[in-house]
Design a protein around this motif. Sequence first.
Motif, PDB file in Angstrom:
ATOM      1  N   PHE A  56       0.814  -1.216   0.000  1.00 17.29           N
ATOM      2  CA  PHE A  56       0.000   0.000   0.000  1.00 17.29           C
ATOM      3  C   PHE A  56       0.846   1.265   0.000  1.00 17.29           C
ATOM      4  O   PHE A  56       0.371   2.326  -0.408  1.00 17.29           O
ATOM      5  N   ALA A  57       2.096   1.155   0.462  1.00 16.58           N
ATOM      6  CA  ALA A  57       2.982   2.324   0.472  1.00 16.58           C
ATOM      7  C   ALA A  57       3.228   2.839  -0.936  1.00 16.58           C
ATOM      8  O   ALA A  57       3.431   4.040  -1.141  1.00 16.58           O
ATOM      9  N   GLY A  58       3.200   1.957  -1.911  1.00 13.79           N
ATOM     10  CA  GLY A  58       3.383   2.383  -3.289  1.00 13.79           C
ATOM     11  C   GLY A  58       2.211   3.164  -3.835  1.00 13.79           C
ATOM     12  O   GLY A  58       2.311   3.773  -4.909  1.00 13.79           O
ATOM     13  N   VAL A  59       1.094   3.157  -3.109  1.00 20.13           N
ATOM     14  CA  VAL A  59      -0.113   3.862  -3.570  1.00 20.13           C
ATOM     15  C   VAL A  59      -0.346   5.141  -2.775  1.00 20.13           C
ATOM     16  O   VAL A  59      -0.599   6.199  -3.344  1.00 20.13           O
ATOM     17  N   VAL A  60      -0.262   5.052  -1.442  1.00 18.24           N
ATOM     18  CA  VAL A  60      -0.584   6.212  -0.593  1.00 18.24           C
ATOM     19  C   VAL A  60       0.598   6.682   0.242  1.00 18.24           C
ATOM     20  O   VAL A  60       0.441   7.585   1.070  1.00 18.24           O
ATOM     21  N   GLY A  61       1.770   6.110   0.032  1.00 16.22           N
ATOM     22  CA  GLY A  61       2.919   6.489   0.836  1.00 16.22           C
ATOM     23  C   GLY A  61       2.992   5.651   2.103  1.00 16.22           C
ATOM     24  O   GLY A  61       1.974   5.143   2.593  1.00 16.22           O
ATOM     25  N   LYS A  62       4.185   5.490   2.652  1.00 17.50           N
ATOM     26  CA  LYS A  62       4.378   4.611   3.808  1.00 17.50           C
ATOM     27  C   LYS A  62       3.629   5.100   5.042  1.00 17.50           C
ATOM     28  O   LYS A  62       3.048   4.302   5.790  1.00 17.50           O
ATOM     29  N   LYS A  63       3.633   6.425   5.268  1.00 18.35           N
ATOM     30  CA  LYS A  63       2.962   6.974   6.444  1.00 18.35           C
ATOM     31  C   LYS A  63       1.469   6.661   6.415  1.00 18.35           C
ATOM     32  O   LYS A  63       0.900   6.192   7.412  1.00 18.35           O
ATOM     33  N   ASN A  64       0.825   6.921   5.276  1.00 19.99           N
ATOM     34  CA  ASN A  64      -0.608   6.650   5.173  1.00 19.99           C
ATOM     35  C   ASN A  64      -0.904   5.165   5.099  1.00 19.99           C
ATOM     36  O   ASN A  64      -1.975   4.715   5.526  1.00 19.99           O
ATOM     37  N   ALA A  65       0.034   4.393   4.555  1.00 24.54           N
ATOM     38  CA  ALA A  65      -0.146   2.941   4.514  1.00 24.54           C
ATOM     39  C   ALA A  65      -0.231   2.376   5.928  1.00 24.54           C
ATOM     40  O   ALA A  65      -1.067   1.513   6.222  1.00 24.54           O
ATOM     41  N   LYS A  66       0.626   2.874   6.820  1.00 21.73           N
ATOM     42  CA  LYS A  66       0.587   2.445   8.212  1.00 21.73           C
ATOM     43  C   LYS A  66      -0.666   2.966   8.912  1.00 21.73           C
ATOM     44  O   LYS A  66      -1.298   2.250   9.698  1.00 21.73           O
ATOM     45  N   VAL A 206      -6.204   3.601  -3.734  1.00 23.84           N
ATOM     46  CA  VAL A 206      -6.121   4.675  -4.730  1.00 23.84           C
ATOM     47  C   VAL A 206      -7.172   5.749  -4.432  1.00 23.84           C
ATOM     48  O   VAL A 206      -6.882   6.955  -4.458  1.00 23.84           O
ATOM     49  N   TYR A 207      -8.388   5.309  -4.127  1.00 26.19           N
ATOM     50  CA  TYR A 207      -9.458   6.262  -3.833  1.00 26.19           C
ATOM     51  C   TYR A 207      -9.150   7.053  -2.561  1.00 26.19           C
ATOM     52  O   TYR A 207      -9.411   8.267  -2.486  1.00 26.19           O
ATOM     53  N   VAL A 208      -8.590   6.386  -1.558  1.00 25.71           N
ATOM     54  CA  VAL A 208      -8.204   7.080  -0.327  1.00 25.71           C
ATOM     55  C   VAL A 208      -7.093   8.075  -0.617  1.00 25.71           C
ATOM     56  O   VAL A 208      -7.111   9.207  -0.115  1.00 25.71           O
ATOM     57  N   GLY A 209      -6.118   7.678  -1.451  1.00 22.76           N
ATOM     58  CA  GLY A 209      -5.043   8.585  -1.819  1.00 22.76           C
ATOM     59  C   GLY A 209      -5.564   9.825  -2.496  1.00 22.76           C
ATOM     60  O   GLY A 209      -5.089  10.951  -2.238  1.00 22.76           O
ATOM     61  N   GLU A 210      -6.543   9.676  -3.373  1.00 24.06           N
ATOM     62  CA  GLU A 210      -7.150  10.837  -4.032  1.00 24.06           C
ATOM     63  C   GLU A 210      -7.906  11.701  -3.028  1.00 24.06           C
ATOM     64  O   GLU A 210      -7.859  12.930  -3.103  1.00 24.06           O
ATOM     65  N   ALA A 211      -8.584  11.037  -2.074  1.00 26.92           N
ATOM     66  CA  ALA A 211      -9.394  11.793  -1.094  1.00 26.92           C
ATOM     67  C   ALA A 211      -8.532  12.658  -0.192  1.00 26.92           C
ATOM     68  O   ALA A 211      -8.905  13.779   0.158  1.00 26.92           O
ATOM     69  N   ILE A 212      -7.358  12.159   0.200  1.00 22.94           N
ATOM     70  CA  ILE A 212      -6.500  12.920   1.099  1.00 22.94           C
ATOM     71  C   ILE A 212      -5.511  13.795   0.343  1.00 22.94           C
ATOM     72  O   ILE A 212      -4.782  14.584   0.944  1.00 22.94           O
ATOM     73  N   GLY A 213      -5.484  13.637  -0.984  1.00 24.36           N
ATOM     74  CA  GLY A 213      -4.635  14.501  -1.797  1.00 24.36           C
ATOM     75  C   GLY A 213      -3.167  14.169  -1.722  1.00 24.36           C
ATOM     76  O   GLY A 213      -2.325  15.025  -1.937  1.00 24.36           O
ATOM     77  N   GLU A 214      -2.836  12.888  -1.401  1.00 26.24           N
ATOM     78  CA  GLU A 214      -1.434  12.481  -1.283  1.00 26.24           C
ATOM     79  C   GLU A 214      -1.190  11.210  -2.072  1.00 26.24           C
ATOM     80  O   GLU A 214      -0.529  10.287  -1.619  1.00 26.24           O
ATOM     81  N   GLU A 215      -1.733  11.154  -3.255  1.00 28.53           N
ATOM     82  CA  GLU A 215      -1.550   9.997  -4.117  1.00 28.53           C
ATOM     83  C   GLU A 215      -0.109   9.936  -4.586  1.00 28.53           C
ATOM     84  O   GLU A 215       0.469  10.938  -5.003  1.00 28.53           O
ATOM     85  N   GLU A 216       0.479   8.738  -4.507  1.00 30.60           N
ATOM     86  CA  GLU A 216       1.879   8.585  -4.909  1.00 30.60           C
ATOM     87  C   GLU A 216       1.978   7.464  -5.926  1.00 30.60           C
ATOM     88  O   GLU A 216       1.293   6.487  -5.823  1.00 30.60           O
TER      89      GLU A 216
END
Length: 216
Positions: A56-66, A206-216
């Motif tokens: 998941f770190a590859g999608v939303v970053g390690k911090k958000n993945a955790k 991916v949808y969460v990454g878009e919602a928080i504006g930190e898609e990676e």
Amino acid sequence: MKISEFFNIPQPIITMWVIMAIVIIFSVIATRSLKDVPGPIQNLAESAVNALIGFFAGVVGKKNAKRYLPMFGTFFVFIVVSNYSGLLPGAGDLFKVSTANLSVTAGLAIISFCMTHVIGVQNRGALGYLKSFLQPVALMLPFTLIDQVVRPFSLALRLYGNIFAEEMVTEQLRGMFPLVLPLVMQILSLIFCLIQAMVFTMLTAVYVGEAIGEEE
């Protein structure tokens, strides 16, 4: 008389409850007494957690993945265990695969949809999150809203359709070629079931990454 018939509860729902109970019991056992030198169960749980965080770190970053691993991980573990339950003896007869039922996958998709927007509001604030629907230009709002409405339907139908079709094809081939081909299908199903769990949870991430504006 089957338990599902006695209590008038659909078999996929009973299967879902059993899987939830198994996952909860395993989680309690794995985390009940954590040690510096982990035993087999703790080691398995830690390896799974690290693998999921890396995925998941590859999608939303390690911090958000955790941060959102409890949600992502719960989706993944439940779906993959549900999918693999179809490979057990008695599947389709003694019990029904829960992810081959549209009601179950629709429930998962609705939870994913709601949690995505809750997370978006938590991170951006209600007004800031609503403004994100107007980006990059306000004219995109109708298309953005359509996309948001379609997402849960897409998640539910994709998971349900693929697992249900896999179950039906395997059953038909088992009747036509009872020796070698069913074994080949079982091996392929091991990969296929894992992929479907990964697709559902990756799209949610991916949808969460878009919602928080930190898609990676």
